[in-house]
Write an enzyme that holds these catalytic residues in place. Structure first.
Site, PDB file in Angstrom:
ATOM      1  N   LYS A  87      50.544  51.929  33.951  1.00 55.08           N
ATOM      2  CA  LYS A  87      50.137  53.330  33.752  1.00 55.08           C
ATOM      3  C   LYS A  87      48.620  53.471  33.769  1.00 55.08           C
ATOM      4  O   LYS A  87      48.086  54.518  33.426  1.00 55.08           O
ATOM      5  CB  LYS A  87      50.686  53.841  32.412  1.00 55.08           C
ATOM      6  CG  LYS A  87      52.195  53.780  32.307  1.00 55.08           C
ATOM      7  CD  LYS A  87      52.635  54.199  30.899  1.00 55.08           C
ATOM      8  CE  LYS A  87      54.081  53.844  30.624  1.00 55.08           C
ATOM      9  NZ  LYS A  87      54.414  53.942  29.213  1.00 55.08           N
ATOM     10  N   ARG A 109      47.731  34.419  32.057  1.00 52.40           N
ATOM     11  CA  ARG A 109      47.674  34.180  33.510  1.00 52.40           C
ATOM     12  C   ARG A 109      47.285  35.481  34.175  1.00 52.40           C
ATOM     13  O   ARG A 109      47.831  36.543  33.834  1.00 52.40           O
ATOM     14  CB  ARG A 109      49.006  33.702  34.051  1.00 52.40           C
ATOM     15  CG  ARG A 109      49.021  33.724  35.586  1.00 52.40           C
ATOM     16  CD  ARG A 109      50.143  32.969  36.176  1.00 52.40           C
ATOM     17  NE  ARG A 109      49.982  31.544  35.957  1.00 52.40           N
ATOM     18  CZ  ARG A 109      50.756  30.622  36.541  1.00 52.40           C
ATOM     19  NH1 ARG A 109      51.727  30.989  37.339  1.00 52.40           N
ATOM     20  NH2 ARG A 109      50.570  29.346  36.313  1.00 52.40           N
TER      21      ARG A 109
HETATM   22  N1   CP Z   1      52.678  24.956  38.226  1.00 55.96           N
HETATM   23  C1   CP Z   1      52.728  26.283  37.913  1.00 55.96           C
HETATM   24  O1   CP Z   1      51.742  26.882  37.485  1.00 55.96           O
HETATM   25  O2   CP Z   1      53.941  26.854  38.118  1.00 55.96           O
HETATM   26  P1   CP Z   1      54.297  28.375  37.746  1.00 55.96           P
HETATM   27  O3   CP Z   1      53.516  29.259  38.697  1.00 55.96           O
HETATM   28  O4   CP Z   1      55.789  28.497  37.922  1.00 55.96           O
HETATM   29  O5   CP Z   1      53.862  28.618  36.327  1.00 55.96           O
END
Ligand code: CP
Length: 307
Positions: A87, A109
């Site tokens: 959003k 991540r």
């Molecule tokens: N090796 C690794 O980072 O795998 P994923 O993208 O599944 O987390």
């Protein structure tokens, strides 16, 4: 040394060889824990951890979640696709809202290189980088180092070849920093278009012939071709890439010594590695995944200041 020299784990470049050795040694104890019938210890039972995944993941996300639960932390997980990021909420606003719920540590991540460093400067929490674009993936490098040490006894003086799409790989960069800090020799191998020009300045060897790279090394870490990060063509076709840089059993068996095969996953079977190599007794791909939980437990435990 019993404490890390850093508050966050943003990349391997920023940490010392002593930090790495402390994490690997601590992970040995946690590997013993996760192989017990009761796999849980109370070390982080007053800590709350948020896993923020702005990019897809199977291994890293599950491995962090298991590591956190096995240390008895309270865990919340967030996937950008199902959040208010859609959003228009900013990264800092998202994280500060999560911190307002009294979170101590963030695992993130993100597709943008530098996202974890950026976050560490703007929010008051410990940050672990779980992969930021094509920049770094520090816990992958640590679990790779742990797995090599477990298999070969030590890392110093060992020869590691990183093969494939080095240009788009955060695993390659973190592995280069980690293995060099531990005294290994590192080579990268792939087509010229997938080897960044700056790489030789990092002190690694560059080889474009796969057979020569495999004859040189003790360990080959095969990387996936990251088509999702490629907006132009870096080689004529996947078939041609596989012919020149794919590892198959015939090539592996024709080498003058038995080398160890690694892959960070996800594997593209039949592209960079054939199934009979990935599933062979020279492959430690699933050991890498197992070790990932122990290594992430060690990182979480040490960053939470429980050593
Ligand atoms: N090796 C690794 O980072 O795998 P994923 O993208 O599944 O987390």
């Amino acid at each position: 040394m019993t404490k890390l020299s850093t508050k966050h784990l943003l990349g391997i470049k920023e940490i010392t060889a002593d930090d790495i050795n402390l994490i690997l040694n601590t992970a040995e104890s946690f590997k013993e824990v996760i192989n017990r019938p009761i796999k849980k210890v109370p070390s982080l039972r007053d800590i709350t951890i948020a896993n923020l995944f702005f990019e897809n993941s199977t291994r890293t996300k599950l491995s962090f979640e298991l590591a956190e639960r096995r240390l008895s932390a309270d865990v919340v997980s967030f996937s950008a696709a199902a959040s208010s990021v859609k959003k228009g909420e900013t990264l800092i606003d998202t994280v500060n809202n999560i911190l307002a719920m009294k979170v101590d540590l963030i695992v993130m991540r993100h597709p943008n290189p530098g996202a974890a460093v950026f976050l560490s400067k703007h929010v008051d929490a410990k940050i672990i980088n779980a992969g930021d674009g094509a920049h770094e993936h520090p816990t992958q490098a640590l679990l790779d180092a742990f797995s090599i040490k477990e298999k070969l006894g030590s890392i110093k003086g060992k020869k590691i070849a990183i093969v494939g799409d080095v240009l788009h790989s955060r695993v390659a960069l973190s592995n280069i920093f980690c293995l060099q800090k531990l005294g290994a020799e590192v080579m990268v191998c792939g087509p010229t278009t997938l080897i960044p020009k700056y790489i030789s300045h990092l002190g690694v060897k560059v080889e474009h012939n796969l057979r020569k790279a495999l004859e040189w090394c003790d360990v080959a870490n095969m990387l996936r071709i990251q088509l999702e990060r490629q907006d132009i063509k870096f080689f004529p076709s996947l078939r041609e890439y596989t012919m020149l840089y794919g590892l198959n059993k015939e090539l592996l068996d024709s080498l003058s010594k038995k080398i160890i095969i690694m892959h960070p996953g996800p594997i593209n079977r039949g592209v960079e590695i054939t199934s009979d190599v990935a599933d062979s007794d020279q492959s430690i791909i699933l050991e890498q995944v197992e070790n990932g939980v122990a290594v992430r437990m060690a990182v979480l435990f040490l960053l939470a200041g429980r050593a």
